[in-house]
Design a protein around this motif. Structure first.
Motif, PDB file in Angstrom:
ATOM      1  N   GLY A 229      41.429  41.651  26.927  1.00 28.99           N
ATOM      2  CA  GLY A 229      40.798  41.477  28.226  1.00 28.99           C
ATOM      3  C   GLY A 229      40.906  42.694  29.121  1.00 28.99           C
ATOM      4  N   ILE A 230      40.177  42.649  30.240  1.00 29.85           N
ATOM      5  CA  ILE A 230      40.087  43.767  31.176  1.00 29.85           C
ATOM      6  C   ILE A 230      40.437  43.291  32.576  1.00 29.85           C
ATOM      7  CG2 ILE A 230      38.432  45.294  32.344  1.00 29.85           C
ATOM      8  CD1 ILE A 230      37.034  45.655  29.658  1.00 29.85           C
ATOM      9  N   GLY A 231      41.386  43.977  33.210  1.00 32.69           N
ATOM     10  CA  GLY A 231      41.717  43.684  34.596  1.00 32.69           C
ATOM     11  C   GLY A 231      42.645  42.493  34.751  1.00 32.69           C
ATOM     12  N   PRO A 232      42.979  42.146  36.012  1.00 33.71           N
ATOM     13  CA  PRO A 232      43.912  41.048  36.296  1.00 33.71           C
ATOM     14  C   PRO A 232      43.239  39.677  36.338  1.00 33.71           C
ATOM     15  CG  PRO A 232      43.313  42.121  38.333  1.00 33.71           C
ATOM     16  CD  PRO A 232      42.606  42.883  37.233  1.00 33.71           C
ATOM     17  N   THR A 233      44.030  38.650  36.621  1.00 29.77           N
ATOM     18  CA  THR A 233      43.626  37.242  36.756  1.00 29.77           C
ATOM     19  C   THR A 233      42.850  36.732  35.543  1.00 29.77           C
ATOM     20  OG1 THR A 233      41.684  37.865  38.108  1.00 29.77           O
ATOM     21  CG2 THR A 233      43.681  37.234  39.281  1.00 29.77           C
ATOM     22  N   LYS A 234      43.335  37.090  34.362  1.00 29.52           N
ATOM     23  CA  LYS A 234      42.658  36.664  33.132  1.00 29.52           C
ATOM     24  C   LYS A 234      42.717  35.151  32.944  1.00 29.52           C
ATOM     25  CE  LYS A 234      43.528  41.022  30.675  1.00 29.52           C
ATOM     26  NZ  LYS A 234      44.372  41.672  31.705  1.00 29.52           N
ATOM     27  N   ALA A 235      43.775  34.520  33.443  1.00 32.92           N
ATOM     28  CA  ALA A 235      43.892  33.068  33.277  1.00 32.92           C
ATOM     29  C   ALA A 235      42.826  32.320  34.059  1.00 32.92           C
ATOM     30  CB  ALA A 235      45.279  32.607  33.721  1.00 32.92           C
ATOM     31  N   TYR A 236      42.209  32.983  35.031  1.00 34.04           N
ATOM     32  CA  TYR A 236      41.276  32.304  35.925  1.00 34.04           C
ATOM     33  C   TYR A 236      39.834  32.778  35.754  1.00 34.04           C
ATOM     34  CZ  TYR A 236      45.692  30.897  37.965  1.00 34.04           C
ATOM     35  OH  TYR A 236      46.957  30.389  38.133  1.00 34.04           O
ATOM     36  N   GLY A 237      39.469  33.129  34.515  1.00 34.82           N
ATOM     37  CA  GLY A 237      38.075  33.387  34.203  1.00 34.82           C
ATOM     38  C   GLY A 237      37.633  34.825  34.289  1.00 34.82           C
TER      39      GLY A 237
END
Length: 250
Positions: A229-237
């Motif tokens: 994945g790319i960037g933060p807040t991966k758990a939230y879409g």
């Protein structure tokens, strides 16, 4: 072995409305499709609502999932057609090669780290006055800053963005030819991590969906970003980058 899933969501059902409105609820629903403990299953997901009457949920998992519960709660369990599709991701990864181009889509949360926010919140101001030297993570709020965040990081992700096809020789404001990328949605979201979460620990994110054309410069780096994945807040879409093959040009 990674798998990419696509699930149809029925927006008229009560459970669907809950999932569509809450990234926290959607994250829990995604985790419910995996047989192993949540801490052992790395997942990425993205909600594509180009057609609000037929939103699609994409999920990348490390193991093979089962989305029966989502179909029963938020789909069309008694209708004809393919309610969800699960595909082995390995064949796509084997197609990655330096110089090859793909269409792409990514929903990300573009952020920056700073020691001095322009307009600190009360909580941030308390940290500053207490001498806390840790940097603050702040979301980019303008489309220009969000696009610049993306374009200045592509090298570390294993690709670049080619010049957009143009017949009139147009250029951007910095006298550079425009790149083949566009922002299709921008949304600020704020929500708690749980029902009893204090306000100051709410998640605040600026979800931005980019799409366009990329050209691979480093297949190993790109593979890593596709899976992690790319960037933060991966758990939230946020963070799921997906590719679609393009006809190779002569």
């Amino acid at each position: 072995m990674p798998y990419l899933s696509r699930i149809r969501i029925n927006p008229l059902r009560a459970q669907s409305r809950k999932l569509l409105a809450s990234p926290r609820a959607m994250h829990a629903a995604v985790q419910g499709g995996l047989p192993g403990p949540p801490e052992q299953e790395r997942t990425l997901w993205r909600l594509d609502a180009d057609n609000p009457h037929r939103p699609l949920l994409f999920v990348l998992t490390t193991g093979k999932p089962d989305w029966t519960h989502l179909v029963e709660q938020a789909g069309w369990p008694g209708a004809d057609g393919e309610h969800y599709a699960v595909r082995d991701y390995a064949p796509l990864l084997r197609q990655l090669a330096t110089g090859r181009s793909f269409a792409f889509r990514l929903t990300a949360n573009p952020v920056q780290n700073t020691n001095r926010p322009d307009k600190p919140t009360p909580r941030q101001q308390e940290r500053i006055e207490a001498g806390d030297r840790r940097s603050f993570r702040l979301g980019h709020r303008t489309a220009t800053a969000q696009l610049n965040w993306f374009l200045t990081r592509t090298a570390r992700w294993g690709f670049d963005i080619p010049t957009a096809p143009s017949l009139d020789g147009t250029h951007d404001t910095d006298n550079q030819p425009p790149r083949d990328i566009r922002i299709i949605t921008r949304q600020r979201r704020s929500f708690g991590k749980g029902p009893l979460t204090p306000k100051e620990t709410h998640v605040v994110m600026h979800a931005v969906t980019f799409e366009g054309r990329l050209r691979i410069t480093d297949p190993a780096l790109l593979t890593e970003r596709l899976l992690a994945g790319i960037g933060p807040t991966k758990a939230y879409g946020c963070g799921l980058l997906t590719l679609a093959p393009l006809p190779e040009r002569a």
